[in-house]
Design an enzyme around this catalytic site. Structure first.
Site, PDB file in Angstrom:
ATOM      1  CG  ASP A   1      59.938  61.100  43.160  1.00 67.56           C
ATOM      2  OD1 ASP A   1      60.549  62.127  43.066  1.00 67.56           O
ATOM      3  OD2 ASP A   1      60.237  60.174  42.504  1.00 67.56           O
TER       4      ASP A   1
ATOM      5  CG  HIS B   1      64.686  59.615  42.301  1.00 68.77           C
ATOM      6  ND1 HIS B   1      65.519  60.690  41.367  1.00 68.77           N
ATOM      7  CD2 HIS B   1      63.505  59.917  42.308  1.00 68.77           C
ATOM      8  CE1 HIS B   1      64.526  61.471  41.210  1.00 68.77           C
ATOM      9  NE2 HIS B   1      63.475  61.125  41.540  1.00 68.77           N
TER      10      HIS B   1
ATOM     11  CG  ASP C   1      68.187  59.651  38.786  1.00 68.05           C
ATOM     12  OD1 ASP C   1      67.527  59.432  39.699  1.00 68.05           O
ATOM     13  OD2 ASP C   1      67.839  59.455  37.620  1.00 68.05           O
TER      14      ASP C   1
ATOM     15  CG  ASP D   1      61.990  64.860  40.389  1.00 63.06           C
ATOM     16  OD1 ASP D   1      62.192  63.802  41.127  1.00 63.06           O
ATOM     17  OD2 ASP D   1      61.469  64.891  39.563  1.00 63.06           O
TER      18      ASP D   1
ATOM     19  CD  GLU E   1      62.059  58.631  39.492  1.00 57.68           C
ATOM     20  OE1 GLU E   1      60.883  58.377  39.446  1.00 57.68           O
ATOM     21  OE2 GLU E   1      62.691  59.433  38.880  1.00 57.68           O
ATOM     22  CD  GLU E   2      64.037  62.343  37.515  1.00 56.25           C
ATOM     23  OE1 GLU E   2      63.099  62.248  36.487  1.00 56.25           O
ATOM     24  OE2 GLU E   2      63.462  63.035  38.481  1.00 56.25           O
TER      25      GLU E   2
ATOM     26  CG  HIS F   1      62.109  66.903  35.076  1.00 54.24           C
ATOM     27  ND1 HIS F   1      61.607  65.736  34.170  1.00 54.24           N
ATOM     28  CD2 HIS F   1      62.294  66.328  36.322  1.00 54.24           C
ATOM     29  CE1 HIS F   1      61.743  64.959  35.197  1.00 54.24           C
ATOM     30  NE2 HIS F   1      61.769  65.190  36.381  1.00 54.24           N
TER      31      HIS F   1
END
Length: 431
Positions: A198, A78, A80, A141, A175-176, A384
């Protein structure tokens, strides 16, 4: 290695933070800036059937160079980044030949990435690390996954002597915020199985994840002048606090690991008249997952019964929505796809770390949509947040794993394996 660094940095310096409050797909227009770049790169390296639909889902094909047929496989990531921490104005920092000590991310703000706290760091002594400058997340990520997939495809195109079957790649938005698989067209993708790139540290290989649900619990109250409130005021904020205290002690993210489930309070807003509590419920075991949801309902009934006479109606209103389920149920019938990835790692001298995901990926939902999809490491750590980092050597190993899986798929006798896709099953959104 510089080629990998340059590609990765070109991705992470584009802000692609998703927005859970948006109802569009993708949830932010800025994600399309990177999506358009990815389309150009896929075409430039020689991929065919490169498409980007109106929702930002990208797919492309590497044709088979075999004379015989083998299953079509896929690789997914992903583009995003998480809204948990800002992804704007990312300024990556490169540490070469890491000495095993503290890495100063931001001297002015005294932000330090230290192996004394992040113990995984020490295993990368002598390697090249990309970190943040302490003011943003990095975006490994899952921009590490993007880098690895595209670089692996580029290698296979430039080295036609490496035999492989047809390979499909897919890149998703959002996805997040749990929507990465929402509009993924499994039929159009056309792979018999796939792998999400991932995961985190080198060697991770995962085919189990949490069963997940989200709960929104609304507490009603009655506001009365505090000087005259005896027997009259009901403070909804205190009700929410009492509710939280009814949950099992210690069953929270920071005190659990492995297969242990938890309740996680992530938002609490309110006033005397109304308070809204939001939490997530996680457990690998389906029966325990149900018990956790039942407990929330039982506590709700207890509060409503207690305040029935005083309040006159339900004082607590609970909504629980399933978000995604453990992919193990869908992957176990085709377990050879995990074995294939495990063999690829072992052939490359990588020790497989087969463990449950304490979260979910696009793969967990795609597996229930008919595309079995285990998860493979992408190399990053501390996602994150400002302490995020990725070793370049781990990214190179992930690229090697993709290539090796392609080679093994070309040489494995699938006539003795059951490769029928599992039945589709409905799954809710991830959060």
């Amino acid at each position: 290695m510089q080629h990998i660094i340059d590609r990765f940095i070109s991705y992470v310096t584009i802000d692609t933070e998703s927005d859970p409050k948006s109802d569009t797909t993708p949830s932010t227009k800025k994600q399309l800036v990177l999506a358009n770049l990815l389309v150009k790169e896929l075409k430039a390296i020689g991929m065919i059937e490169v498409t980007k639909d109106t929702n930002g889902y990208i797919m492309a094909t590497l044709p088979s160079n075999l004379e015989h047929e083998v299953p079509t496989i896929g690789f997914v990531s992903h583009y995003d980044t998480s809204p948990d921490f800002t992804g704007a104005n990312v300024k990556p920092q490169i540490t070469t030949n890491y000495d095993g000590g503290d890495i100063i991310l931001n001297a002015e703000r005294n932000i330090v990435l230290s192996p004394n706290y992040f113990k995984d760091l020490i295993q990368y002594k002598g390697q090249t690390l990309i970190t943040t400058d302490g003011t943003t997340l990095l975006g490994a990520d899952d921009k590490a996954g993007l880098t690895e997939i595209i670089t692996a495809m580029e290698y296979l195109i430039q080295n036609p002597t490496v035999k492989h079957g047809k390979i499909r790649v897919g890149f998703t938005p959002d996805e997040e915020i749990g929507r990465g698989a929402d509009k993924f067209d499994v039929g159009k993708f056309g792979a018999q199985w796939a792998y999400t790139m991932d995961g985190s540290q080198i060697g991770e290989l995962e085919y189990e994840n949490f069963n997940a649900a989200g709960a929104k619990i609304t507490f009603k109250g009655k506001s009365v002048h505090p000087g005259y409130s005896k027997g009259k005021m009901i403070n909804s904020m205190l009700l929410a606090n009492d509710f939280i205290n009814e949950l099992p002690k210690g069953e929270i993210p920071q005190e659990t690991k492995g297969y242990q489930g938890f309740f996680h309070v992530h938002h609490l807003t309110g006033s005397i008249e109304e308070t809204v509590l939001e939490l997530i419920i996680r457990d690998h075991n389906a029966k325990k997952f149900k018990k956790r949801k039942d407990l929330i309902h039982d506590i709700t009934k207890k509060f409503n019964k207690k305040f029935a006479k005083q309040f006159g109606e339900d004082i607590v209103i609970t909504e629980i929505k399933d978000q995604y389920y453990n992919m193990k149920e869908m992957v176990e019938p085709v377990m050879f796809i995990v074995d294939l990835a495990e063999k690829a790692m072992k052939d490359l001298g990588i020790k497989p770390l087969i463990k449950p995901i304490r979260g979910g990926t696009d793969g967990s939902r795609l597996s229930y949509m008919g595309l079995p999809c285990p998860n493979i490491f992408a190399g990053g750590h501390n996602f994150h947040g400002k302490y995020e980092y990725v070793p370049i050597e781990s990214m190179q190993k992930a690229i090697d794993v993709i290539i090796k899986i392609a080679e093994l798929t070309a040489t494995t006798d699938f006539s003795v394996k059951e490769i029928t896709k599992p039945k589709k099953s409905k799954s809710k959104k991830k959060k």
